[in-house]
Scaffold this active site. Structure first.
Site, PDB file in Angstrom:
ATOM      1  N   PHE A   1      -6.985 -50.194 -17.619  1.00  0.00           N
ATOM      2  CA  PHE A   1      -6.133 -50.750 -16.716  1.00  0.00           C
ATOM      3  C   PHE A   1      -5.863 -49.722 -15.896  1.00  0.00           C
ATOM      4  O   PHE A   1      -4.568 -49.205 -15.436  1.00  0.00           O
ATOM      5  CB  PHE A   1      -4.809 -51.134 -17.154  1.00  0.00           C
ATOM      6  CG  PHE A   1      -4.089 -52.090 -16.718  1.00  0.00           C
ATOM      7  CD1 PHE A   1      -4.536 -53.432 -16.684  1.00  0.00           C
ATOM      8  CD2 PHE A   1      -2.874 -51.924 -16.339  1.00  0.00           C
ATOM      9  CE1 PHE A   1      -3.700 -54.540 -15.980  1.00  0.00           C
ATOM     10  CE2 PHE A   1      -1.912 -52.754 -15.651  1.00  0.00           C
ATOM     11  CZ  PHE A   1      -2.423 -54.155 -15.575  1.00  0.00           C
TER      12      PHE A   1
ATOM     13  N   LYS B   1     -20.497 -49.302 -13.920  1.00  0.00           N
ATOM     14  CA  LYS B   1     -22.144 -49.045 -13.499  1.00  0.00           C
ATOM     15  C   LYS B   1     -22.884 -48.891 -14.881  1.00  0.00           C
ATOM     16  O   LYS B   1     -23.989 -48.991 -15.064  1.00  0.00           O
ATOM     17  CB  LYS B   1     -22.264 -48.225 -12.453  1.00  0.00           C
ATOM     18  CG  LYS B   1     -21.745 -48.895 -11.202  1.00  0.00           C
ATOM     19  CD  LYS B   1     -21.770 -48.093  -9.937  1.00  0.00           C
ATOM     20  CE  LYS B   1     -20.728 -47.127 -10.021  1.00  0.00           C
ATOM     21  NZ  LYS B   1     -19.550 -47.545  -9.519  1.00  0.00           N
TER      22      LYS B   1
ATOM     23  N   GLU C   1     -20.642 -58.481  -9.588  1.00  0.00           N
ATOM     24  CA  GLU C   1     -20.670 -58.362  -8.236  1.00  0.00           C
ATOM     25  C   GLU C   1     -20.183 -56.849  -7.765  1.00  0.00           C
ATOM     26  O   GLU C   1     -20.669 -56.417  -6.719  1.00  0.00           O
ATOM     27  CB  GLU C   1     -20.194 -59.745  -7.536  1.00  0.00           C
ATOM     28  CG  GLU C   1     -20.043 -59.701  -6.052  1.00  0.00           C
ATOM     29  CD  GLU C   1     -21.479 -59.522  -5.250  1.00  0.00           C
ATOM     30  OE1 GLU C   1     -22.018 -60.570  -5.544  1.00  0.00           O
ATOM     31  OE2 GLU C   1     -21.910 -58.383  -4.796  1.00  0.00           O
TER      32      GLU C   1
ATOM     33  N   VAL D   1     -21.917 -52.994  -7.528  1.00  0.00           N
ATOM     34  CA  VAL D   1     -22.727 -52.535  -6.279  1.00  0.00           C
ATOM     35  C   VAL D   1     -22.058 -52.871  -4.838  1.00  0.00           C
ATOM     36  O   VAL D   1     -21.966 -54.190  -4.585  1.00  0.00           O
ATOM     37  CB  VAL D   1     -24.192 -53.070  -6.142  1.00  0.00           C
ATOM     38  CG1 VAL D   1     -24.750 -52.593  -5.101  1.00  0.00           C
ATOM     39  CG2 VAL D   1     -24.695 -52.772  -7.479  1.00  0.00           C
TER      40      VAL D   1
ATOM     41  N   GLY E   1     -18.757 -52.770  -4.058  1.00  0.00           N
ATOM     42  CA  GLY E   1     -17.382 -53.107  -4.017  1.00  0.00           C
ATOM     43  C   GLY E   1     -17.368 -54.443  -3.591  1.00  0.00           C
ATOM     44  O   GLY E   1     -17.801 -55.599  -4.040  1.00  0.00           O
TER      45      GLY E   1
ATOM     46  N   GLY F   1      -8.788 -38.290  -0.274  1.00  0.00           N
ATOM     47  CA  GLY F   1      -8.947 -39.116  -1.548  1.00  0.00           C
ATOM     48  C   GLY F   1     -10.381 -39.858  -1.678  1.00  0.00           C
ATOM     49  O   GLY F   1     -10.566 -40.635  -2.721  1.00  0.00           O
TER      50      GLY F   1
ATOM     51  N   LYS G   1     -26.385 -47.680  -8.754  1.00  0.00           N
ATOM     52  CA  LYS G   1     -26.437 -49.020  -8.077  1.00  0.00           C
ATOM     53  C   LYS G   1     -27.741 -49.468  -7.759  1.00  0.00           C
ATOM     54  O   LYS G   1     -28.328 -50.615  -7.958  1.00  0.00           O
ATOM     55  CB  LYS G   1     -25.672 -48.817  -6.939  1.00  0.00           C
ATOM     56  CG  LYS G   1     -24.322 -48.505  -7.014  1.00  0.00           C
ATOM     57  CD  LYS G   1     -23.571 -48.196  -5.898  1.00  0.00           C
ATOM     58  CE  LYS G   1     -21.994 -47.940  -6.337  1.00  0.00           C
ATOM     59  NZ  LYS G   1     -21.153 -47.471  -4.989  1.00  0.00           N
TER      60      LYS G   1
ATOM     61  N   GLY H   1     -11.912 -49.489  -3.767  1.00  0.00           N
ATOM     62  CA  GLY H   1     -10.436 -49.830  -3.567  1.00  0.00           C
ATOM     63  C   GLY H   1     -10.091 -50.931  -4.608  1.00  0.00           C
ATOM     64  O   GLY H   1     -10.835 -51.704  -5.005  1.00  0.00           O
TER      65      GLY H   1
END
Lengths: 165, 334
Positions: B10, B122, B146, B149, B151, B203, B221, B313
């Site tokens: 989380f 991953k 999905e 790799v 995002g 960041g 990936k 993100g």
């Protein structure tokens, strides 16, 4: 692909340019032009042109444009297909090491038109050198790649290669 | 009928999933006539659990105010998963590329009990893809990944579903936004160290950036793409990996003189598995600057197809997870 062509153009001003311009139109590169004033056929004079095009598609487009412009092709020959190989070497490299590397590479697979550039920053131990060359056979791309990767790994040099290799 | 979900992990992505599920309830009801409920959510220290369904907003509030999603969790979370009734495990715990970590154990547990799994983790996929995929098939459930790799960039489902009848020849792509940001800044004349520092300040890079700049993230990936798209049986260690730490200002300048840039490219084909810096002509899609991910898929019929998207993100990754959830709902409807 390097192409050598004999063409005939009308012996009037502007016709020579009219035969060369289509090469640029198909993104080709003119390597050499010889204008044969003594070679006359049906009121047309002969021109020998050497140029590079990316492949047979461009060559076909060029032939179509020449036909439209009334440029007669008498011979299209010495066609040599080439494949680009591009490498950037990074590490403790010297010009003499690079020369040796290129000579050995040429022995493995004939390198053509090698363009080698070397970084000039003297204070850094990590030099960079860029090599742009062409080979004649597609399998030579792999031969060159294996050779450079092996040699560079032995010497602790990073070889960054082009996307198509 | 209710679809019961457990969220494992989380952090940023897990919270994004909770938010997206709350936002998309109406869409799910309208399209599938079903309700999706989070019945459990846990992180490394705490667990929230209610068989009747948890309120996503309250979960987010509690995590934000206390750093915990619920009460202190039991030490044996595999047992918890075994004893809890749920349909889908969303596994988004931190990745461990050496062992697969807890995420691997949780995925195995969920598949074994016949639950679908959606993950962006991953580690388990790069190390144990074949085992997990076979287990999912045996249990007649779906293992979807999905977001693992690229995002939000929909590369896996595009290759596996939209290009099902095509032969995919190669995939070449920018699979790590952090490296691409650093190399893009070096194009502007910044030395590597300064570009990395800037990425950390913004960041984009972790305080220990080795996972990104050594090419490890991209390599995991590449292994996932090889297994999922090319049906190969490889792990992370089969990928030839070169990072970007040796790239110098001189090298960038020399490439620039030839109208080229250097980008860290992951490449997968039936006989190639590689992550390495490559020379890219300016103007080529893969010469892209910034933090976006981009991939060029070369197929036998369609030729080159280029896709791009945000590689990381909170909501972007959650969108990929949500697309997997929609695919599961769609399959169950049929």
């Amino acid at each position: 692909m390097r192409v050598n062509a004999d063409v005939y153009v009308k012996d009037v001003p502007g016709q020579l340019v009219g035969s060369l311009e289509p090469i640029s139109m198909v993104d080709g590169n003119i390597v050499g032009v010889v204008h044969h004033h003594e070679k006359v056929m049906n009121d047309r004079i002969g021109v020998n042109i050497t140029f590079d095009v990316d492949g047979s598609d461009q060559l076909e487009r060029l032939k179509a444009i020449w036909k439209e412009r009334d440029v007669t092709i008498s011979r299209l020959g010495s066609v040599v297909e080439t494949y680009p190989v591009e490498y950037l070497f990074i590490g403790d490299i010297t010009p003499s090491y690079l020369e040796r590397l290129m000579a050995d590479a040429s022995e493995k697979a004939g390198l053509e038109s090698v363009d080698l550039r070397y970084s000039s920053r003297v204070q850094s131990r990590k030099k960079a050198a860029m090599m742009l060359a062409k080979v004649r056979r597609p399998e030579d791309v792999q031969i060159i790649d294996r050779f450079f990767m092996q040699e560079c790994q032995k010497a602790g040099i990073l070889a960054v290669r082009g996307l198509g290799q | 009928m209710t679809l019961k979900i457990v969220i494992s992990g989380f952090g940023t992505v897990g919270q994004g999933v909770a938010e997206v599920l709350e936002r998309k309830q109406d869409f799910i009801k309208r399209r599938f006539h079903r309700q999706v409920r989070i019945v459990a959510a846990f992180d490394s220290r705490s667990l929230a659990h209610d068989d009747g369904g948890l309120d996503p907003e309250l979960l987010l509030e509690r995590k934000s105010s206390s750093g915990m999603v619920g009460d202190p969790r039991p030490s044996d979370m595999c047992r918890f998963l075994r004893e809890t009734e749920f349909d889908v495990l969303v596994e988004v715990s931190p990745t461990n590329i050496e062992t697969g970590g807890d995420g691997l154990l949780f995925i195995r547990e969920a598949l074994n009990k016949g639950a679908h799994v959606i993950t962006v983790n991953k580690g388990p996929l790069a190390l144990h893809f074949r085992e997990l995929n076979d287990l999912a098939k045996k249990k007649k459930v779906q293992l979807r990944f999905e977001g693992a790799v690229g995002g939000a960039m929909p590369i896996i489902n595009l290759c596996k579903e939209n290009f099902m009848g095509e032969r995919i020849l190669t995939i070449q792509g920018i699979l790590n936004g952090t490296c691409n940001f650093i190399l893009s800044r070096m194009d502007k004349g910044l030395p590597f160290g300064q570009a990395l520092k800037e990425a950390q300040e913004l960041g984009y890079a972790e305080s220990d950036p080795s996972y990104d700049i050594d090419g490890i993230d991209s390599a995991s990936k590449v292994a996932i793409l090889a297994n999922a798209v090319f049906d190969r049986d490889v792990t992370f260690s089969d990928v030839s990996v070169t990072g970007i730490t040796a790239i110098t200002e001189d090298a960038i300048a020399l490439a620039g003189d030839q109208n080229m840039v250097i980008r860290l490219i992951g490449e997968v084909s039936p006989d190639k598995l590689e992550v390495a810096p490559r020379l890219i002509p300016k103007g080529h899609p893969l010469s892209l600057s910034g933090t976006l991910n981009m991939a060029q898929i070369n197929t036998d019929l369609a030729g080159p197809i280029t896709i791009s998207g945000r590689g990381a993100g909170r909501i972007e990754t959650a969108s990929a997870i949500f697309s997997d959830l929609v695919a599961i709902l769609e399959a169950e409807r049929q």
